[in-house]
Design a protein around this motif. Structure first.
Motif, PDB file in Angstrom:
ATOM      1  N   LYS A  63       8.120 -11.896  12.268  1.00  0.00           N
ATOM      2  CA  LYS A  63       7.210 -10.749  12.435  1.00  0.00           C
ATOM      3  C   LYS A  63       7.588  -9.622  11.452  1.00  0.00           C
ATOM      4  O   LYS A  63       6.714  -9.036  10.785  1.00  0.00           O
ATOM      5  N   ILE A  64       8.915  -9.363  11.380  1.00  0.00           N
ATOM      6  CA  ILE A  64       9.378  -8.302  10.469  1.00  0.00           C
ATOM      7  C   ILE A  64       9.081  -8.665   9.016  1.00  0.00           C
ATOM      8  O   ILE A  64       8.580  -7.856   8.234  1.00  0.00           O
ATOM      9  N   ASN A  65       9.387  -9.913   8.657  1.00  0.00           N
ATOM     10  CA  ASN A  65       9.130 -10.368   7.274  1.00  0.00           C
ATOM     11  C   ASN A  65       7.661 -10.213   6.910  1.00  0.00           C
ATOM     12  O   ASN A  65       7.312  -9.750   5.826  1.00  0.00           O
ATOM     13  N   GLN A  66       6.820 -10.621   7.863  1.00  0.00           N
ATOM     14  CA  GLN A  66       5.386 -10.540   7.646  1.00  0.00           C
ATOM     15  C   GLN A  66       4.962  -9.086   7.412  1.00  0.00           C
ATOM     16  O   GLN A  66       4.209  -8.782   6.476  1.00  0.00           O
ATOM     17  N   ALA A  67       5.495  -8.196   8.293  1.00  0.00           N
ATOM     18  CA  ALA A  67       5.178  -6.767   8.179  1.00  0.00           C
ATOM     19  C   ALA A  67       5.646  -6.232   6.825  1.00  0.00           C
ATOM     20  O   ALA A  67       4.917  -5.515   6.129  1.00  0.00           O
ATOM     21  N   ALA A  68       6.884  -6.616   6.429  1.00  0.00           N
ATOM     22  CA  ALA A  68       7.443  -6.142   5.152  1.00  0.00           C
ATOM     23  C   ALA A  68       6.549  -6.579   4.003  1.00  0.00           C
ATOM     24  O   ALA A  68       6.276  -5.822   3.070  1.00  0.00           O
ATOM     25  N   LYS A  69       6.064  -7.829   4.085  1.00  0.00           N
ATOM     26  CA  LYS A  69       5.188  -8.354   3.027  1.00  0.00           C
ATOM     27  C   LYS A  69       3.895  -7.553   2.957  1.00  0.00           C
ATOM     28  O   LYS A  69       3.429  -7.182   1.878  1.00  0.00           O
ATOM     29  N   GLU A  70       3.337  -7.315   4.124  1.00  0.00           N
ATOM     30  CA  GLU A  70       2.078  -6.560   4.192  1.00  0.00           C
ATOM     31  C   GLU A  70       2.242  -5.169   3.584  1.00  0.00           C
ATOM     32  O   GLU A  70       1.405  -4.691   2.810  1.00  0.00           O
ATOM     33  N   ILE A  71       3.353  -4.516   3.990  1.00  0.00           N
ATOM     34  CA  ILE A  71       3.625  -3.166   3.487  1.00  0.00           C
ATOM     35  C   ILE A  71       3.792  -3.199   1.962  1.00  0.00           C
ATOM     36  O   ILE A  71       3.228  -2.384   1.223  1.00  0.00           O
ATOM     37  N   ASP A  72       4.541  -4.213   1.518  1.00  0.00           N
ATOM     38  CA  ASP A  72       4.796  -4.327   0.087  1.00  0.00           C
ATOM     39  C   ASP A  72       3.490  -4.488  -0.696  1.00  0.00           C
ATOM     40  O   ASP A  72       3.265  -3.835  -1.719  1.00  0.00           O
ATOM     41  N   LEU A  73       2.631  -5.357  -0.172  1.00  0.00           N
ATOM     42  CA  LEU A  73       1.346  -5.597  -0.831  1.00  0.00           C
ATOM     43  C   LEU A  73       0.499  -4.325  -0.847  1.00  0.00           C
ATOM     44  O   LEU A  73      -0.151  -3.991  -1.842  1.00  0.00           O
ATOM     45  N   ALA A  74       0.561  -3.596   0.303  1.00  0.00           N
ATOM     46  CA  ALA A  74      -0.219  -2.353   0.401  1.00  0.00           C
ATOM     47  C   ALA A  74       0.266  -1.344  -0.642  1.00  0.00           C
ATOM     48  O   ALA A  74      -0.542  -0.685  -1.307  1.00  0.00           O
ATOM     49  N   PHE A  75       1.601  -1.263  -0.790  1.00  0.00           N
ATOM     50  CA  PHE A  75       2.157  -0.370  -1.817  1.00  0.00           C
ATOM     51  C   PHE A  75       1.640  -0.741  -3.202  1.00  0.00           C
ATOM     52  O   PHE A  75       1.197   0.089  -3.988  1.00  0.00           O
ATOM     53  N   LYS A  76       1.676  -2.031  -3.469  1.00  0.00           N
ATOM     54  CA  LYS A  76       1.292  -2.509  -4.793  1.00  0.00           C
ATOM     55  C   LYS A  76      -0.187  -2.185  -5.058  1.00  0.00           C
ATOM     56  O   LYS A  76      -0.536  -1.635  -6.099  1.00  0.00           O
ATOM     57  N   ASN A  77      -1.012  -2.508  -4.074  1.00  0.00           N
ATOM     58  CA  ASN A  77      -2.446  -2.263  -4.248  1.00  0.00           C
ATOM     59  C   ASN A  77      -2.751  -0.771  -4.409  1.00  0.00           C
ATOM     60  O   ASN A  77      -3.564  -0.380  -5.245  1.00  0.00           O
ATOM     61  N   LYS A  78      -2.043   0.031  -3.582  1.00  0.00           N
ATOM     62  CA  LYS A  78      -2.289   1.471  -3.652  1.00  0.00           C
ATOM     63  C   LYS A  78      -1.849   2.014  -5.024  1.00  0.00           C
ATOM     64  O   LYS A  78      -2.532   2.825  -5.638  1.00  0.00           O
ATOM     65  N   HIS A  79      -0.694   1.482  -5.457  1.00  0.00           N
ATOM     66  CA  HIS A  79      -0.201   1.917  -6.762  1.00  0.00           C
ATOM     67  C   HIS A  79      -1.234   1.600  -7.856  1.00  0.00           C
ATOM     68  O   HIS A  79      -1.587   2.446  -8.675  1.00  0.00           O
ATOM     69  N   ASP A  80      -1.760   0.388  -7.838  1.00  0.00           N
ATOM     70  CA  ASP A  80      -2.763  -0.002  -8.832  1.00  0.00           C
ATOM     71  C   ASP A  80      -3.998   0.888  -8.746  1.00  0.00           C
ATOM     72  O   ASP A  80      -4.538   1.323  -9.761  1.00  0.00           O
ATOM     73  N   GLU A  81      -4.385   1.155  -7.521  1.00  0.00           N
ATOM     74  CA  GLU A  81      -5.585   1.969  -7.313  1.00  0.00           C
ATOM     75  C   GLU A  81      -5.395   3.375  -7.887  1.00  0.00           C
ATOM     76  O   GLU A  81      -6.240   3.882  -8.627  1.00  0.00           O
ATOM     77  N   LEU A  82      -4.220   3.964  -7.563  1.00  0.00           N
ATOM     78  CA  LEU A  82      -3.948   5.334  -8.053  1.00  0.00           C
ATOM     79  C   LEU A  82      -3.832   5.350  -9.580  1.00  0.00           C
ATOM     80  O   LEU A  82      -4.339   6.232 -10.260  1.00  0.00           O
ATOM     81  N   PHE A  83      -3.155   4.329 -10.103  1.00  0.00           N
ATOM     82  CA  PHE A  83      -2.966   4.261 -11.556  1.00  0.00           C
ATOM     83  C   PHE A  83      -4.319   4.165 -12.266  1.00  0.00           C
ATOM     84  O   PHE A  83      -4.591   4.860 -13.231  1.00  0.00           O
ATOM     85  N   PHE A  84      -5.168   3.321 -11.741  1.00  0.00           N
ATOM     86  CA  PHE A  84      -6.477   3.130 -12.345  1.00  0.00           C
ATOM     87  C   PHE A  84      -7.319   4.412 -12.286  1.00  0.00           C
ATOM     88  O   PHE A  84      -7.972   4.796 -13.257  1.00  0.00           O
ATOM     89  N   ALA A  85      -7.209   5.097 -11.118  1.00  0.00           N
ATOM     90  CA  ALA A  85      -7.976   6.340 -10.951  1.00  0.00           C
ATOM     91  C   ALA A  85      -7.502   7.389 -11.963  1.00  0.00           C
ATOM     92  O   ALA A  85      -8.311   8.062 -12.613  1.00  0.00           O
ATOM     93  N   ALA A  86      -6.152   7.484 -12.104  1.00  0.00           N
ATOM     94  CA  ALA A  86      -5.606   8.467 -13.047  1.00  0.00           C
ATOM     95  C   ALA A  86      -6.036   8.124 -14.473  1.00  0.00           C
ATOM     96  O   ALA A  86      -6.363   9.001 -15.290  1.00  0.00           O
ATOM     97  N   TYR A  87      -6.042   6.825 -14.756  1.00  0.00           N
ATOM     98  CA  TYR A  87      -6.433   6.362 -16.088  1.00  0.00           C
ATOM     99  C   TYR A  87      -7.886   6.730 -16.370  1.00  0.00           C
ATOM    100  O   TYR A  87      -8.219   7.254 -17.445  1.00  0.00           O
ATOM    101  N   GLN A  88      -8.732   6.499 -15.381  1.00  0.00           N
ATOM    102  CA  GLN A  88     -10.153   6.835 -15.536  1.00  0.00           C
ATOM    103  C   GLN A  88     -10.340   8.327 -15.788  1.00  0.00           C
ATOM    104  O   GLN A  88     -11.138   8.746 -16.631  1.00  0.00           O
ATOM    105  N   GLU A  89      -9.549   9.103 -15.038  1.00  0.00           N
ATOM    106  CA  GLU A  89      -9.658  10.551 -15.157  1.00  0.00           C
ATOM    107  C   GLU A  89      -9.264  10.991 -16.568  1.00  0.00           C
ATOM    108  O   GLU A  89      -9.911  11.821 -17.196  1.00  0.00           O
ATOM    109  N   ARG A  90      -8.175  10.367 -17.073  1.00  0.00           N
ATOM    110  CA  ARG A  90      -7.707  10.713 -18.419  1.00  0.00           C
ATOM    111  C   ARG A  90      -8.759  10.327 -19.468  1.00  0.00           C
ATOM    112  O   ARG A  90      -9.054  11.075 -20.395  1.00  0.00           O
ATOM    113  N   LEU A  91      -9.311   9.143 -19.292  1.00  0.00           N
ATOM    114  CA  LEU A  91     -10.335   8.692 -20.242  1.00  0.00           C
ATOM    115  C   LEU A  91     -11.503   9.667 -20.293  1.00  0.00           C
ATOM    116  O   LEU A  91     -12.010  10.013 -21.357  1.00  0.00           O
TER     117      LEU A  91
END
Ligand code: DAH
Length: 347
Positions: A63-91
């Protein structure tokens, strides 16, 4: 046990929520640092392990491993989302305004003087002449003495000069290159053309400039005659101005030639008949020439009994002005592209 598993879900959901709401990279980094550190609520979930039996541990660990994976994926996706948004703004911010006028680069051209010089040199090189450029700063000795113009000679007066000291000046003509060439050839026959700048303390007006360009020609050999000079100049001038033009030799005087001639070319407009352009003479003066004076040959180590030669001096500025219909010599030194581009529409 269910209680513990529920707690994992609650902590996980809490973190996922925080991730979801992070507004930028810094906020996201904060979530990671505070909620996933060793002292975080999530890390402290592992304290339950010691109270569980083997089977329960496996389920809880999963259960913990699963949760850790989910959290990790959420971090990654959020990071990509924020990065892309910042990139768009700069463009969007860095958008180039293509409606601004660009910098207009003008492609340069050869100055008509250089173009005419090249043309003249090509003609003579094709007739077997070598090219030699003498120095612009010349000695009085080469500029005058060796050209049969001693210090008391009145011809010096016609060439008011820029002196550095009594023995050194800016050359007043390209003729001294003749003497330098004869010195170098040490009694051998040769044909040479010597282009370059010349300087005289002239008034600057439409037809005079304190700096101008000449090409000197010199042929020294056995049995060189005035007929050779005439034939050579005719070939040269027809190549420059066109086959229809005729040349004419008039007796003249230069200290370094004997006999000396002034060479005229038939008027471009009336071809010799006479018109307003040539002041009814039918001809336009183009250059000075003659048979090399025995004194000049002798001073250069050539025996006038054995050798003869012809020489000529042509003003490049004058040729360019006649060829392109330029009425003011100063235009040749202004580097105005609007004007120069017109000179490239050939005769
Ligand atoms: N050096 C003369 C001048 O500058 C031009 C000239 C005339 C050169 C006759 C020559 C020549 O070689 O034979 O006015």
């Amino acid at each position: 046990m269910d209680q513990i598993l529920l707690e994992v879900t609650v902590v996980k959901e809490e973190i996922l929520n925080l991730i979801k709401n992070a507004s930028d990279e810094i906020a996201l980094k904060n979530v990671r640092e505070t909620h996933l550190s060793k002292k975080s609520k999530f890390a402290s979930l592992s304290r339950y392990f010691k109270d569980l039996n083997k089977e329960e541990r496996a389920i809880f660990g999963e259960k913990i491993n699963q949760a850790a994976k989910e959290i990790d994926l959420a971090f990654k996706n959020k990071h990509d989302e924020l990065f892309f948004a910042a990139y768009q703004e700069r463009l969007a911010k860095e958008k180039i305004d293509l409606s601004l006028p660009g910098i207009n680069y003008q492609v340069g051209r050869l100055n008509p003087l250089r173009k005419v010089e090249d043309e003249i040199l090509n003609i003579f090189v094709s007739m077997g002449y070598e090219v030699y450029e003498g120095p612009d700063i010349e000695s009085d000795y080469y500029n005058f003495e060796r050209m049969n113009i001693p210090s008391d000679h009145p011809a010096r007066e016609m060439q008011d000069s820029f002196y550095f000291n009594p023995a050194l000046l800016l050359r007043t003509h390209t003729s001294p290159a003749q003497a330098r060439m004869m010195d170098a050839k040490k009694g051998e026959p040769f044909k040479v053309v010597c282009p370059g700048k010349c300087y005289r303390r002239d008034d600057d007006d439409a037809t005079h400039s304190h700096q101008f360009m000449q090409i000197e020609g010199l042929v020294v050999g056995h049995h060189i005659s005035l007929a050779d000079l005439k034939g050579t100049l005719e070939t040269f001038l027809k190549a420059i101005f066109g086959e229809k033009r005729e040349i004419r030799l008039r007796g003249s005087y230069f200290p370094f030639t004997e006999p000396s001639v002034e060479v005229d070319i038939s008027c471009a407009h009336c071809l010799g008949k006479g018109c307003s352009l040539c002041k009814d003479s039918g001809y336009i003066e183009i250059l000075g020439a003659g048979m090399v004076h025995p004194n000049v040959l002798r001073m250069s180590g050539y025996d006038p009994q054995e050798y003869s030669g012809f020489a000529f001096g042509v003003g490049i500025d004058r040729v360019a002005m006649l060829k392109y219909g330029i009425s003011d010599i100063r235009d040749l030194y202004q580097n105005d592209l609007r004007l120069f581009n017109n000179f490239y529409q050939e005769r």
